[in-house]
Design a protein around this motif. Structure first.
Motif, PDB file in Angstrom:
ATOM      1  N   THR A  14       6.988   4.289  -0.088  1.00 47.38           N
ATOM      2  CA  THR A  14       6.684   4.986  -1.324  1.00 47.38           C
ATOM      3  C   THR A  14       7.467   4.198  -2.380  1.00 47.38           C
ATOM      4  N   LEU A  15       7.249   4.479  -3.647  1.00 49.52           N
ATOM      5  CA  LEU A  15       8.021   3.761  -4.665  1.00 49.52           C
ATOM      6  C   LEU A  15       9.525   3.997  -4.452  1.00 49.52           C
ATOM      7  N   GLU A  16       9.879   5.230  -4.069  1.00 45.71           N
ATOM      8  CA  GLU A  16      11.292   5.581  -3.899  1.00 45.71           C
ATOM      9  C   GLU A  16      11.933   4.803  -2.747  1.00 45.71           C
ATOM     10  N   THR A  17      11.223   4.707  -1.602  1.00 43.24           N
ATOM     11  CA  THR A  17      11.835   4.018  -0.459  1.00 43.24           C
ATOM     12  C   THR A  17      11.880   2.505  -0.682  1.00 43.24           C
ATOM     13  N   LEU A  18      10.894   1.969  -1.423  1.00 45.31           N
ATOM     14  CA  LEU A  18      10.928   0.542  -1.759  1.00 45.31           C
ATOM     15  C   LEU A  18      12.109   0.262  -2.690  1.00 45.31           C
ATOM     16  N   LYS A  19      12.311   1.170  -3.642  1.00 37.79           N
ATOM     17  CA  LYS A  19      13.440   1.041  -4.573  1.00 37.79           C
ATOM     18  C   LYS A  19      14.762   1.105  -3.806  1.00 37.79           C
ATOM     19  N   ASN A  20      14.848   1.996  -2.823  1.00 35.86           N
ATOM     20  CA  ASN A  20      16.056   2.067  -1.987  1.00 35.86           C
ATOM     21  C   ASN A  20      16.353   0.727  -1.327  1.00 35.86           C
ATOM     22  N   LEU A  21      15.313   0.094  -0.775  1.00 36.50           N
ATOM     23  CA  LEU A  21      15.495  -1.194  -0.106  1.00 36.50           C
ATOM     24  C   LEU A  21      16.051  -2.244  -1.068  1.00 36.50           C
ATOM     25  N   PHE A  22      15.475  -2.303  -2.253  1.00 34.47           N
ATOM     26  CA  PHE A  22      15.872  -3.337  -3.218  1.00 34.47           C
ATOM     27  C   PHE A  22      17.247  -3.060  -3.839  1.00 34.47           C
ATOM     28  N   THR A  23      17.532  -1.816  -4.178  1.00 32.14           N
ATOM     29  CA  THR A  23      18.842  -1.537  -4.790  1.00 32.14           C
ATOM     30  C   THR A  23      19.952  -1.787  -3.767  1.00 32.14           C
ATOM     31  N   LYS A  24      19.674  -1.438  -2.507  1.00 36.05           N
ATOM     32  CA  LYS A  24      20.650  -1.699  -1.450  1.00 36.05           C
ATOM     33  C   LYS A  24      20.989  -3.191  -1.363  1.00 36.05           C
ATOM     34  N   ASN A  25      19.997  -4.026  -1.673  1.00 38.16           N
ATOM     35  CA  ASN A  25      20.179  -5.472  -1.589  1.00 38.16           C
ATOM     36  C   ASN A  25      20.524  -6.117  -2.938  1.00 38.16           C
ATOM     37  N   GLY A  26      20.983  -5.321  -3.898  1.00 39.96           N
ATOM     38  CA  GLY A  26      21.486  -5.882  -5.150  1.00 39.96           C
ATOM     39  C   GLY A  26      20.435  -6.176  -6.221  1.00 39.96           C
ATOM     40  N   PHE A  27      19.326  -5.493  -6.177  1.00 41.97           N
ATOM     41  CA  PHE A  27      18.297  -5.663  -7.215  1.00 41.97           C
ATOM     42  C   PHE A  27      18.210  -4.381  -8.042  1.00 41.97           C
ATOM     43  N   LYS A  28      17.664  -4.510  -9.247  1.00 45.48           N
ATOM     44  CA  LYS A  28      17.374  -3.287 -10.000  1.00 45.48           C
ATOM     45  C   LYS A  28      15.890  -3.264 -10.344  1.00 45.48           C
ATOM     46  N   MET A  29      15.346  -2.058 -10.438  1.00 50.00           N
ATOM     47  CA  MET A  29      13.911  -1.943 -10.699  1.00 50.00           C
ATOM     48  C   MET A  29      13.643  -1.965 -12.200  1.00 50.00           C
ATOM     49  N   ILE A  30      12.657  -2.765 -12.617  1.00 46.78           N
ATOM     50  CA  ILE A  30      12.271  -2.835 -14.034  1.00 46.78           C
ATOM     51  C   ILE A  30      11.173  -1.796 -14.300  1.00 46.78           C
ATOM     52  N   PHE A  56       1.364   3.166  -6.585  1.00 45.92           N
ATOM     53  CA  PHE A  56       0.207   2.404  -6.050  1.00 45.92           C
ATOM     54  C   PHE A  56       0.540   1.711  -4.727  1.00 45.92           C
ATOM     55  N   VAL A  57       1.599   0.936  -4.466  1.00 41.67           N
ATOM     56  CA  VAL A  57       2.795   0.649  -5.236  1.00 41.67           C
ATOM     57  C   VAL A  57       2.703  -0.729  -5.909  1.00 41.67           C
ATOM     58  N   ARG A  58       2.908  -0.758  -7.229  1.00 42.49           N
ATOM     59  CA  ARG A  58       3.181  -2.001  -7.943  1.00 42.49           C
ATOM     60  C   ARG A  58       4.592  -1.844  -8.478  1.00 42.49           C
ATOM     61  N   SER A  59       5.392  -2.907  -8.402  1.00 42.35           N
ATOM     62  CA  SER A  59       6.754  -2.774  -8.908  1.00 42.35           C
ATOM     63  C   SER A  59       7.339  -4.133  -9.259  1.00 42.35           C
ATOM     64  N   VAL A  60       8.318  -4.127 -10.152  1.00 43.07           N
ATOM     65  CA  VAL A  60       8.987  -5.366 -10.541  1.00 43.07           C
ATOM     66  C   VAL A  60      10.496  -5.144 -10.469  1.00 43.07           C
ATOM     67  N   PHE A  61      11.180  -6.104  -9.858  1.00 41.76           N
ATOM     68  CA  PHE A  61      12.635  -6.035  -9.704  1.00 41.76           C
ATOM     69  C   PHE A  61      13.268  -7.305 -10.244  1.00 41.76           C
ATOM     70  N   LYS A  62      14.560  -7.241 -10.563  1.00 38.03           N
ATOM     71  CA  LYS A  62      15.327  -8.450 -10.828  1.00 38.03           C
ATOM     72  C   LYS A  62      16.742  -8.249 -10.293  1.00 38.03           C
ATOM     73  N   PRO A  86       0.848  -1.203   0.000  1.00 41.88           N
ATOM     74  CA  PRO A  86       0.000   0.000   0.000  1.00 41.88           C
ATOM     75  C   PRO A  86       0.881   1.249   0.000  1.00 41.88           C
ATOM     76  N   GLY A  87       0.861   2.008  -1.079  1.00 42.11           N
ATOM     77  CA  GLY A  87       1.763   3.149  -1.226  1.00 42.11           C
ATOM     78  C   GLY A  87       1.354   4.345  -0.392  1.00 42.11           C
ATOM     79  N   VAL A  88       2.321   4.902   0.311  1.00 43.15           N
ATOM     80  CA  VAL A  88       2.063   6.084   1.147  1.00 43.15           C
ATOM     81  C   VAL A  88       1.488   7.227   0.307  1.00 43.15           C
ATOM     82  N   LYS A  89       2.049   7.406  -0.902  1.00 45.93           N
ATOM     83  CA  LYS A  89       1.644   8.564  -1.707  1.00 45.93           C
ATOM     84  C   LYS A  89       0.326   8.369  -2.463  1.00 45.93           C
ATOM     85  N   GLU A  90      -0.410   7.296  -2.108  1.00 43.54           N
ATOM     86  CA  GLU A  90      -1.744   7.080  -2.686  1.00 43.54           C
ATOM     87  C   GLU A  90      -2.826   7.188  -1.616  1.00 43.54           C
ATOM     88  N   VAL A  91      -2.461   7.657  -0.435  1.00 48.16           N
ATOM     89  CA  VAL A  91      -3.432   7.770   0.665  1.00 48.16           C
ATOM     90  C   VAL A  91      -4.607   8.664   0.253  1.00 48.16           C
TER      91      VAL A  91
END
Ligand code: ZN
Length: 334
Positions: free
Chosen positions: A256-272, A277-283, A230-235
């Protein structure tokens, strides 16, 4: 405190039924007598400890301290209940408080299925349905409604969840391949998943770095990871511009999409791809691991919706929602 309205006055912003009131009292008692214990944590994404308190209760009126990290803009709970306390809470109170119900129902399943359809469409629109027979794993699958959509389209599915009743319901009624457990209990050595789904699950996990480390070990180089939270910026869109309505004590992190992206990039993923909303895809990928600070933007957004909330009944969104309810009622009479 950023939102003074969210002081810990124990008042619920939702109308609770008898079962929910009973659960709320039970939780409050367990907090008072020390059955549920709390731990102070630093920011789960950037590790920073400079924070601003946003509020001190959730929508049920339970004690729930929400903070905004000054270093990355993540909203997180601290002090929060520790893992042992949360384990008992999920067992004893969560479903009864949240769904006002304790077992899976056809309505619950149909709702999951509907979410599965829109999830599938999102992937399809982004050309991410890579082949006809993908191996799709869902972590926190509930009764398996999302996976049923993928199964019907010819994909192989596997669902894992800790809720035994929900799993048994999905197995019994729709013959879905669901099993009890967490990602730690399955190695997927014989076949690595092409797609792993976490739909409204990440915000419940306390040790996210550990979860992503375990997940990474189970992926192949082209596996996709779909994350929905549930995205913060869609409240303003989904919670009548009421940040309090968005807060529930089972969610210890609010992305938010940005903070979720921070979590994943920190752990070696990239966002596709991704949206608020948040909907997102990483690999898996060696992307830039710099933490982008979303603090100013999140704070501005929270203060803005708080102003809108005061006048919500008079806003266009409120009128559109009223018309939608009226239209639905009208349709149900036909
Ligand atoms: Zn942070």
């Amino acid at each position: 405190m950023l939102l003074t309205r969210l002081e810990n006055d124990k008042i619920s912003t939702l109308k609770l039924n008898d079962l929910q009131i009973k659960m709320k009292d039970q939780i409050t008692n367990k907090v008072s007598d020390g059955t549920y214990t709390f731990e102070e944590v630093s920011c789960p994404v950037c590790g920073g400890s400079t924070k601003e308190v946003i509020g001190k209760k959730d929508r049920y009126g339970l004690y729930f301290e929400t903070n905004l990290c000054s270093d990355c803009g993540l909203i997180y709970t601290s002090p929060r209940m520790d893992q042992t306390s949360y384990n008992e809470f999920y067992n004893a109170e969560y479903r009864k408080l949240y769904d006002a119900n304790n077992t899976a129902t056809e309505t619950f399943f149909l709702d999951q299925q509907k979410r599965g359809e829109s999830l599938y469409n999102y992937l399809d629109e982004h050309q991410l349905i890579q082949k006809k027979n993908m191996f799709v794993v869902e972590v926190g699958c509930g009764a398996g409604g999302i996976l049923k959509v993928f199964k019907e389209k010819g994909h192989t599915i596997k669902g894992i969840d800790l809720g035994e009743d929900y799993i048994n319901w999905g197995k019994k009624n729709y013959d879905l391949d669901l099993e009890m457990g967490t990602i730690n209990d399955f190695s997927f050595e014989d076949q690595k998943p092409d797609l792993v789904i976490y739909s409204h699950v990440m915000e419940h996990i306390l040790d996210l770095d550990k979860e992503l480390e375990l997940l990474k070990e189970r992926l192949h180089k082209d596996s996709l990871v779909y994350i929905e939270v549930p995205g913060v910026k869609e409240v303003h869109r989904n919670y009548k511009s009421d940040f309090l309505l968005y807060l529930q004590n089972a969610h210890t992190i609010h992305f938010t999409l940005e903070t979720l992206k921070n979590l994943f990039t920190k752990n070696g993923f990239k966002m596709i791809c991704g949206n608020q909303f948040v909907r997102s895809v990483f690999k898996i990928g060696n992307s830039d691991t710099t933490i982008v600070n979303d603090y100013n933007s999140v704070k501005k957004y929270l203060l803005k919706i708080e102003r809108i909330h005061k006048f919500y009944p008079f806003t266009t969104t409120a009128w559109i929602n009223t018309l939608k309810i009226f239209y639905r009622k009208l349709k149900s009479f036909q």
